[in-house]
Write a protein that holds these residues in place. Structure first.
Motif, PDB file in Angstrom:
ATOM      1  N   ARG A  59       0.831  -1.429  -0.013  1.00 45.51           N
ATOM      2  CA  ARG A  59      -0.138   0.006  -0.129  1.00 45.51           C
ATOM      3  C   ARG A  59       0.944   1.276   0.056  1.00 45.51           C
ATOM      4  O   ARG A  59       2.048   1.227   0.580  1.00 45.51           O
ATOM      5  N   ALA A 224     -13.886   3.629   3.833  1.00 48.19           N
ATOM      6  CA  ALA A 224     -14.057   4.989   4.024  1.00 48.19           C
ATOM      7  C   ALA A 224     -15.225   5.513   4.505  1.00 48.19           C
ATOM      8  O   ALA A 224     -15.491   6.370   5.266  1.00 48.19           O
ATOM      9  N   HIS A 245      -6.735   5.797   6.032  1.00 46.51           N
ATOM     10  CA  HIS A 245      -7.097   5.056   5.187  1.00 46.51           C
ATOM     11  C   HIS A 245      -6.080   5.480   3.684  1.00 46.51           C
ATOM     12  O   HIS A 245      -5.665   6.727   3.859  1.00 46.51           O
ATOM     13  N   ARG A 247      -6.789   6.692   0.976  1.00 43.68           N
ATOM     14  CA  ARG A 247      -6.997   7.815   0.090  1.00 43.68           C
ATOM     15  C   ARG A 247      -6.911   8.982   0.667  1.00 43.68           C
ATOM     16  O   ARG A 247      -7.207  10.103  -0.003  1.00 43.68           O
ATOM     17  N   ASP A 441     -11.418   6.304 -10.892  1.00 45.09           N
ATOM     18  CA  ASP A 441     -10.133   5.387 -10.458  1.00 45.09           C
ATOM     19  C   ASP A 441     -10.295   5.367  -8.845  1.00 45.09           C
ATOM     20  O   ASP A 441      -9.971   4.488  -8.394  1.00 45.09           O
ATOM     21  N   ASP A 442     -11.102   6.489  -8.240  1.00 46.90           N
ATOM     22  CA  ASP A 442     -11.353   6.477  -7.053  1.00 46.90           C
ATOM     23  C   ASP A 442     -12.679   7.278  -6.712  1.00 46.90           C
ATOM     24  O   ASP A 442     -12.896   8.326  -6.372  1.00 46.90           O
ATOM     25  N   THR A 444     -14.478   7.038  -4.233  1.00 49.11           N
ATOM     26  CA  THR A 444     -14.782   7.651  -3.036  1.00 49.11           C
ATOM     27  C   THR A 444     -14.842   9.223  -3.250  1.00 49.11           C
ATOM     28  O   THR A 444     -15.529   9.743  -2.176  1.00 49.11           O
ATOM     29  N   LEU A 445     -14.023   9.771  -4.071  1.00 49.23           N
ATOM     30  CA  LEU A 445     -14.146  11.133  -4.276  1.00 49.23           C
ATOM     31  C   LEU A 445     -15.453  11.916  -4.510  1.00 49.23           C
ATOM     32  O   LEU A 445     -15.818  12.971  -4.143  1.00 49.23           O
ATOM     33  N   ARG A 464      -6.725  16.385  -2.976  1.00 50.97           N
ATOM     34  CA  ARG A 464      -6.116  15.515  -3.928  1.00 50.97           C
ATOM     35  C   ARG A 464      -6.517  15.114  -5.353  1.00 50.97           C
ATOM     36  O   ARG A 464      -5.894  14.692  -6.294  1.00 50.97           O
ATOM     37  N   TRP A 465      -8.090  15.471  -5.427  1.00 59.40           N
ATOM     38  CA  TRP A 465      -8.524  15.137  -6.889  1.00 59.40           C
ATOM     39  C   TRP A 465      -7.890  16.004  -7.920  1.00 59.40           C
ATOM     40  O   TRP A 465      -7.422  15.450  -8.894  1.00 59.40           O
ATOM     41  N   GLU A 468      -4.444  14.672  -8.689  1.00 64.95           N
ATOM     42  CA  GLU A 468      -4.367  13.563  -9.606  1.00 64.95           C
ATOM     43  C   GLU A 468      -4.785  13.728 -11.067  1.00 64.95           C
ATOM     44  O   GLU A 468      -4.246  13.276 -12.047  1.00 64.95           O
TER      45      GLU A 468
END
Length: 798
Positions: A59, A224, A245, A247, A441-442, A444-445, A464-465, A468
């Motif tokens: 991770r 999350a 976590h 993310r 890809d994520d 949870t955003l 963080r979005w 990325e």
């Protein structure tokens, strides 16, 4: 490089010399050491005395934390002697001797440089967790060592007893064991109360632990979303509540790994099970669940699924409470269920989507993975499904990787997302496409089921979005224009998830892959959706959409053009033969009109499909057909072939021989099944059917009584008076099967069942006679039935 003079007093410290010597002498080794022994931070420092070390962590969070801890032991900033590289973040320099990377990133590096130039030792940490990237990395490293780098040293670490298999896989590698120093831990079981959700149970347990125990609390939750809900429920407690976590932003992760001024409640996913140390913990609250990748090939849905933890994982989690002092663990499930937990977690390679693995194997030059040494080889079916997906995406041709496939692999994304990023950038612009791909890809955003609304919220508070998005934008060329079309990007990644509303006003949609999904509120009711994320819970009639964007038919047809089919179809649907000319996108019918004269062969195949789906309920068995079927069943059971089997499955399998000219359900119901069954009889044996299993037999009274073949044994229902003097029961099938007599009263009610008349006349008959002659005084009840004449007229005649 020189080890620091002052090393933490951790159990592995005393074994560092042995570990280094073993790896140097043998080239491969296995280190078995429980969490908290120092294997992740002290062993790389010792190995770096003999050359450059790369540490592979499962991770990103663990990779950053391990590098930070080692750098602090050296009194240096991260990026000097010890650095790290994870997706989107790298801190290394020319002086770096120890680099901590994620397993997936090292796979990419190995693909680009199979010799791993400049690397002397690779430490594979936490192998027991059996992540997909880690299993693949181990197989590729062993292959590289066998061919290109026999001098490359490998050390695999594990916290469980699976070391024997691992040692064998590495070529009978020596095993070094280090025991942990732990304190006693008291275990309590605190399951949810009636009507209480799991997160409510966890929150209640944390409140109780803070009141009655000492020390920081480490809470294990599956994901999350659960962490957010428990954090909300714990507002106002006299402690710092910190999420942990993968993310989270780096600063938030670091905060959860440092002791503060107040007590802490750290709400963590599985990242804290083994590869991270959370200091100060005396109490563990375990929800008993984890989130793992699963794929449902039949419904075309892949993603993370919540499952019960294994016993090994529960033990590891509990051990976190006894690192520094005696501790307490609270398990949020009934004690009697603990024994039913699986022993170990299921390896991801057995359950996950293998499309990305298939691409990496193709890039390595072994598309089916043969020739590699696997802990568990990839299952053939899911691996083949992955290759089919890659072929549809243009990444493979005839099993070999294409230039497009290599470009997709270099992006480090799932191949579907890589395809969306490459093709979407060419159509919409790199940045606009990257904005959507970052969310796919994520997911949870996304805080809204509507992807467009989720993007608007992210643009207002990027975090963080945005980082990325910038990283992805830099990876691909694209025109300067930036036309936002989230549905197109989703459709490029998942054309099989384009969905059309089943009927006006309905919230149920049919996806191109044939799976029905329900749209929650917030999406409105557009006719078309591009579904980004869907899940199906056990027992639910439909899947449920978690993230989607509004689409239209033109976009769907364009994005999923290879799935567009036009032509005539004759199928079994809705309980009958349906013949039509259709234009369809996968399972979604776009246009249709009835087909007046469908081909006979196609109709026949549809009829057969209907029988395979719905069985023999589509035909009607008359009483004579049912009797014939029972007779044939007995002959086949006793004599076998060539006499035909006539079970439901067998008759469906031979339906081509007896459906005749049936063209629809009504025709099936009119088939003469007696004639159909006779048509299955073998020749010339068919002439003996009446001898083998006669429909009727003659009894002593002269009556021809019908045999009943419907049970396991043929039966003859006959009145007692008709068989006086009969001592031998009849048989069928050339004397191989005795007939059981169901002896009846004058009113036709059964009074005895026997296959041994001699014993009946000598014994049970007298009891029957005693009970019935008073009830039926006009009927014959002789004292000696063996010598009394049989008669079909049961009343005495004068």
């Amino acid at each position: 490089m020189v080890l620091p003079r002052e090393l933490p007093d951790l159990p592995v410290r005393a074994a560092l010399a042995e570990i280094t010597r073993t790896v140097t002498d043998h080239g491969v080794a296995v280190l078995v050491a429980p969490p908290g022994t120092g294997k992740t931070t002290l062993v790389p420092l010792a190995l770096a005395e003999t050359g450059k070390v790369v540490v592979a962590e499962p991770r990103r969070l663990a990779a950053r934390a391990a590098a930070s801890r080692m750098a602090s032991l050296l009194g240096e900033p991260v990026g000097r002697t010890v650095g790290y590289s994870v997706r989107g973040d790298r801190k290394v320099s020319r002086d770096t001797r120890i680099e901590v990377v994620t397993s997936g990133l090292l796979v990419r590096r190995l693909q680009n440089d199979p010799e791993l130039s400049g690397v002397d030792t690779v430490l594979l940490d936490e192998c027991h967790e059996r992540h997909l990237d880690a299993d693949l990395l181990l197989a590729l490293l062993l292959d590289a060592r066998d061919g290109l780098r026999p001098d490359l040293r490998l050390l695999a670490t594990s916290a469980t007893v699976a070391s024997d298999t691992l040692a064998t896989l590495l070529g009978d590698a020596p095993v070094v064991r280090v025991e942990a120093r732990t304190y006693p831990v008291d275990v309590f079981y605190n399951p949810p109360m009636r009507g209480e959700r799991l997160e409510q149970c966890v929150s209640r347990t944390v409140h109780s632990a803070l009141t009655n125990r000492e020390g920081d609390v480490l809470v294990f939750l599956p994901g999350a979303a659960e962490i957010r809900r428990v954090a909300d429920a714990l507002r106002g407690v006299d402690a710092d509540v910190l999420p942990l976590h993968g993310r989270l932003a780096s600063a938030d992760q670091d905060a959860a790994l440092r002791q503060g001024q107040r007590r802490r409640v750290v709400l963590s996913t599985a990242v804290a099970e083994s590869s991270l140390t959370v200091p100060g913990v005396r109490i563990v609250v375990d929800a008993g669940q984890s989130r793992v990748p699963r794929v449902d090939h039949r419904r075309g849905m892949a993603g993370l699924t919540t499952v019960r933890v294994s016993a090994a994982v529960a033990e590891q989690r509990a051990g976190r409470a006894g690192r520094e002092a005696p501790g307490w663990v609270y398990r949020c499930w009934p004690e009697n269920e603990h024994a039913t937990l699986p022993r170990y977690p299921e390896p991801e390679i057995r359950t996950a989507d293998l499309t990305r693995l298939a691409l990496e194997l193709a890039c390595w030059g072994t598309p089916d993975g043969s020739g590699l040494r696997w802990w568990d080889a990839p299952p053939a079916g899911p691996l083949a499904a992955g290759r089919e997906t890659l072929t549809a995406l243009g990444a493979l041709v005839d099993g070999g990787v294409t230039d497009r496939g290599r470009a997709m692999a270099r992006l480090g994304l799932h191949p579907r997302l890589a395809r969306a990023l490459l093709d979407g950038a060419a159509e919409l612009g790199a940045k606009a496409t990257a904005e959507v791909v970052a969310v796919l890809d994520d997911d949870t955003l996304a805080t809204d089921v509507d992807l467009e609304a989720a993007l608007r919220a992210l643009r207002a508070n990027p975090g963080r979005w945005r980082r990325e998005v910038e990283r992805l934008t830099a990876l691909v060329p694209g025109p300067a224009r930036s036309r936002v079309d989230p549905a197109l990007v989703v459709a490029l990644a998942h054309p099989e998830r384009l969905a059309r509303r089943r009927s006006p006003g309905s919230t149920v949609y049919l996806m191109v892959n044939g799976t029905a999904v329900e749209a929650p509120g917030g999406l409105g009711a557009p006719e078309w959706l591009a579904v980004a994320v869907a899940e199906r819970r056990p027992g639910d009639p439909h899947g449920r959409i978690r993230l989607a964007a509004r689409a239209d038919e033109a976009l769907a047809v364009s994005a999923a053009a290879p799935l567009l089919v036009e032509g005539d179809e004759v199928t079994w649907a809705d309980g009958d033969v349906v013949a039509r000319s259709v234009r369809r996108l996968g399972a979604i019918v776009l246009r249709e009109r009835p087909l007046r004269n469908p081909p006979t062969s196609a109709v026949r195949e549809a009829i057969l499909e209907g029988l395979r789906r719905e069985g023999l309920d589509l035909v009607r068995f008359s009483p004579s057909a049912s009797t014939l079927r029972d007779r044939l069943a007995l002959v086949h059971r006793v004599l076998g072939p060539p006499w035909p089997a006539v079970t439901d499955d067998d008759l469906v399998a031979t339906a081509q021989q007896w459906i005749g000219t049936a063209r629809n359900r009504a025709d099936l119901g009119r088939i003469d099944m007696t004639a159909a069954l006779r048509g299955l009889l073998p020749w010339p044996q068919a002439g003996r059917l009446a001898d083998l299993v006669p429909e009727r037999v003659e009894v002593p009274s002269g009556s021809m009584i019908k045999l009943d073949y419907s049970g396991e044994t043929p039966a003859l229902p006959v009145k007692v008076q008709e068989v006086f003097g009969w001592t031998t029961s009849p048989t069928v099938v050339d004397g191989k099967v005795p007939v059981v007599l169901h002896l009846l009263s004058p009113a036709g009610r059964p009074v005895a069942v026997t296959a041994d008349l001699t014993s009946f006349w000598a014994g049970s008959y007298h009891q029957v006679r005693s009970e019935l002659r008073g009830r039926y005084p006009k009927h014959r009840w002789p004292e000696d039935p063996m010598t009394a004449p049989p008669t079909r007229h049961t009343i005495n005649r004068r």
